[in-house]
Design a protein around this motif. Structure first.
Motif, PDB file in Angstrom:
ATOM      1  N   PHE A 142       0.142  -1.016   0.207  1.00 56.28           N
ATOM      2  CA  PHE A 142       0.136   0.037   0.237  1.00 56.28           C
ATOM      3  C   PHE A 142       1.242   1.293  -0.140  1.00 56.28           C
ATOM      4  O   PHE A 142       0.213   2.416   1.259  1.00 56.28           O
ATOM      5  CB  PHE A 142      -1.132   0.293   0.993  1.00 56.28           C
TER       6      PHE A 142
ATOM      7  N   CYS B 185      10.487  -3.867   9.560  1.00 55.24           N
ATOM      8  CA  CYS B 185       9.961  -2.650   9.232  1.00 55.24           C
ATOM      9  C   CYS B 185      10.557  -2.093   8.710  1.00 55.24           C
ATOM     10  O   CYS B 185      11.959  -2.116   9.599  1.00 55.24           O
ATOM     11  CB  CYS B 185       9.552  -1.828  10.560  1.00 55.24           C
TER      12      CYS B 185
ATOM     13  N   TRP C 231       2.570   1.795  18.390  1.00 57.64           N
ATOM     14  CA  TRP C 231       3.202   1.524  17.447  1.00 57.64           C
ATOM     15  C   TRP C 231       2.448   1.763  16.024  1.00 57.64           C
ATOM     16  O   TRP C 231       3.265   2.636  14.515  1.00 57.64           O
ATOM     17  CB  TRP C 231       3.037  -0.271  17.087  1.00 57.64           C
TER      18      TRP C 231
ATOM     19  N   THR D 111       6.106   7.525   9.210  1.00 58.59           N
ATOM     20  CA  THR D 111       7.270   6.736   8.536  1.00 58.59           C
ATOM     21  C   THR D 111       7.158   5.087   8.259  1.00 58.59           C
ATOM     22  O   THR D 111       7.872   4.430   8.331  1.00 58.59           O
ATOM     23  CB  THR D 111       7.565   6.260  10.339  1.00 58.59           C
ATOM     24  N   CYS D 112       5.647   4.671   8.026  1.00 58.63           N
ATOM     25  CA  CYS D 112       4.832   3.528   7.434  1.00 58.63           C
ATOM     26  C   CYS D 112       5.157   4.045   6.021  1.00 58.63           C
ATOM     27  O   CYS D 112       4.815   4.803   5.156  1.00 58.63           O
ATOM     28  CB  CYS D 112       3.926   3.418   8.024  1.00 58.63           C
ATOM     29  N   VAL D 113       5.686   3.009   5.192  1.00 57.57           N
ATOM     30  CA  VAL D 113       6.198   2.948   3.570  1.00 57.57           C
ATOM     31  C   VAL D 113       5.340   2.202   3.094  1.00 57.57           C
ATOM     32  O   VAL D 113       5.619   2.369   2.038  1.00 57.57           O
ATOM     33  CB  VAL D 113       7.364   2.744   3.479  1.00 57.57           C
ATOM     34  N   GLY D 114       4.306   1.603   3.608  1.00 50.12           N
ATOM     35  CA  GLY D 114       4.025   0.593   3.373  1.00 50.12           C
ATOM     36  C   GLY D 114       4.265  -0.723   2.207  1.00 50.12           C
ATOM     37  O   GLY D 114       3.512  -0.798   1.287  1.00 50.12           O
ATOM     38  N   CYS D 115       4.834  -1.102   2.850  1.00 52.05           N
ATOM     39  CA  CYS D 115       6.414  -2.277   1.957  1.00 52.05           C
ATOM     40  C   CYS D 115       4.972  -3.655   2.379  1.00 52.05           C
ATOM     41  O   CYS D 115       5.441  -4.619   1.507  1.00 52.05           O
ATOM     42  CB  CYS D 115       7.138  -2.908   2.295  1.00 52.05           C
ATOM     43  N   GLY D 116       4.154  -3.476   3.396  1.00 55.60           N
ATOM     44  CA  GLY D 116       3.524  -4.370   3.908  1.00 55.60           C
ATOM     45  C   GLY D 116       4.227  -5.869   4.806  1.00 55.60           C
ATOM     46  O   GLY D 116       3.859  -7.198   5.069  1.00 55.60           O
ATOM     47  N   ARG D 117       5.261  -5.472   4.681  1.00 59.43           N
ATOM     48  CA  ARG D 117       6.077  -6.510   5.629  1.00 59.43           C
ATOM     49  C   ARG D 117       5.405  -6.982   7.524  1.00 59.43           C
ATOM     50  O   ARG D 117       5.512  -8.278   7.473  1.00 59.43           O
ATOM     51  CB  ARG D 117       7.537  -6.003   6.078  1.00 59.43           C
TER      52      ARG D 117
ATOM     53  N   ILE E  88      -3.420  -2.752   8.482  1.00 59.19           N
ATOM     54  CA  ILE E  88      -2.533  -1.415   8.666  1.00 59.19           C
ATOM     55  C   ILE E  88      -3.741  -1.264   7.552  1.00 59.19           C
ATOM     56  O   ILE E  88      -4.721   0.065   8.367  1.00 59.19           O
ATOM     57  CB  ILE E  88      -1.658  -1.456   8.359  1.00 59.19           C
TER      58      ILE E  88
HETATM   59  S1  SF4 Z   1       4.175  -2.127   6.028  1.00 58.99           S
HETATM   60 FE1  SF4 Z   1       4.757  -2.101   8.145  1.00 58.99          FE
HETATM   61  S2  SF4 Z   1       6.738  -2.749   7.760  1.00 58.99           S
HETATM   62 FE2  SF4 Z   1       6.012  -1.680   6.379  1.00 58.99          FE
HETATM   63  S3  SF4 Z   1       6.928   0.518   6.448  1.00 58.99           S
HETATM   64 FE3  SF4 Z   1       4.832   0.089   7.346  1.00 58.99          FE
HETATM   65  S4  SF4 Z   1       4.324  -0.080   9.500  1.00 58.99           S
HETATM   66 FE4  SF4 Z   1       6.682  -0.501   8.208  1.00 58.99          FE
END
Ligand code: SF4
Ligand code: SF4
Length: 349
Positions: A137, A242, A295, A311-317, A329
């Motif tokens: 996302f 993350c 968090w 600081t969330c970059v939407g990687c989905g990890r 999320i």
């Molecule tokens: S999707 Fe989750 S792991 Fe990825 S940047 Fe956002 S909070 Fe961190």
């Protein structure tokens, strides 16, 4: 403004050799049926070009899980600031580049972190375009396009890679210009534009991120937090994966004779029970509900004021790593936003 060229995918070996002339190449490698990891590679065949998200993000290259800061023996104290060899980090996708940019900000602010910065400055970062899966996302977080933190970026435009050079370090790699590098024309620029337009349409998960502060402030007592807190195992899986979680602990390890020892830094997690424990046995985030709420806020708007970014970059990890299926999320934000909309309706009724 980036300098742009292209090269044929058939010439990838030439590009790979060029990267090797800079230093050891690290790239995503398949380590199990479904997982990938940034590892040193010696030939292009080892690279998993299809890798979308690695288990650990690029931060592990610059901020290792455990490292020695200083050691002492008798009265002699040794500084362990690393003197890393030049290296290349290949295959970093736009969300991870954004994560790297955030880590660069954090580790440079205040007293600069010499360990992180020494490794970062020795590294040439080569970004690579990607297509999202259902957990991505980054389009909601504004990190779906390469903005910074890369020296070179490659976009897959069919038979060729569209090559962007963003930094002096990147320029030096192509000086003198190798034969396999070609000039781009209008058709290549159109192919580049088409790629990013089609990619934009490929996202299936998203939310509007312009009211996150409001949502988290007003929905802090939403029942969703209790629901998630009941299921959370406090395992801390969501934080090492993350790209922008950077909390660490510093511990002194003394030898039994008391004459020598070291000061170690290791990753910590705000999801661990004891993370917020202070003297007097007081814990200001004692339960999973408090920790999860903290968090989520930290990731989705906590840095707005101090850094002007999320600081969330939407990687989905975190979504794919949570054993309790909590870190959805997108789902959580959509629920909070729906509650807000309901409240607004009630007020206007
Ligand atoms: S999707 Fe989750 S792991 Fe990825 S940047 Fe956002 S909070 Fe961190
Ligand atoms: S990964 Fe999931 S279960 Fe583990 S601490 Fe994070 S939210 Fe809780």
């Amino acid at each position: 403004m980036d300098i742009c060229y292209k090269f044929s995918k058939e010439s990838f070996l030439d590009f790979f050799k060029l990267m090797q002339s800079f230093g050891q190449v690290h790239a995503p490698v398949r380590v199990s049926e479904q997982s990938f990891s940034f590892r040193p590679v010696e030939k292009p065949e080892q690279i998993a070009f299809e890798a979308l998200r690695t288990i650990l993000p690029p931060k592990k290259m610059f901020f290792p899980q455990r490292e020695t800061l200083i050691s002492y023996s008798g009265k002699e104290v040794k500084d362990h600031t690393p003197e890393p060899l030049a290296q290349v980090l290949f295959g970093v996708h736009p969300c991870d580049l954004a994560g790297l940019g955030i880590m660069d900000n954090i580790f440079s602010a205040g007293p600069p972190d010499s360990h992180y910065l020494a490794r970062r400055q020795a590294t040439l970062v080569v970004g690579l375009s990607c297509m999202p899966d259902k957990h991505c996302f980054c389009n909601s977080m504004g990190t779906d396009f390469p903005h910074s933190a890369y020296d070179i970026f490659l976009t897959d435009i069919g038979e060729d890679y569209y090559l962007q050079i963003a930094t002096t370090l990147g320029e030096k790699l192509f000086d003198p210009k190798p034969d396999f590098i070609k000039t781009i024309d209008d058709q290549d620029n159109q192919s580049y534009k088409d790629f990013w337009t089609n990619r934009d349409k490929a996202f299936t998960s998203n939310f509007k991120s312009d009211n996150l502060k409001q949502i988290f402030d007003l929905e802090k007592d939403n029942p969703v937090w209790e629901e998630l807190g009941k299921r959370c195992l406090s395992c801390g899986n969501c934080t090492p994966v993350c790209p922008t979680c950077y909390c660490f602990d510093v511990i002194d390890v003394a030898s039994l004779d008391g004459n020598s020892g070291s000061r170690e830094r290791e990753w910590d997690s705000c999801q661990f029970t004891g993370f917020a424990k202070v003297s007097g046995d007081f814990n200001f985030r004692p339960g999973p509900v408090d920790r999860l709420k903290f968090w989520y806020r930290h990731k989705l708007h906590g840095f707005d004021d101090s850094y002007g970014l999320k600081t969330c970059v939407g990687c989905g990890r975190c979504t794919v790593s949570c054993p309790a299926d909590i870190d959805d999320i997108v789902g959580v934000v959509l629920r909070l936003q729906a509650s807000q909309n309901e409240s607004k309706k009630d007020e206007s009724a």
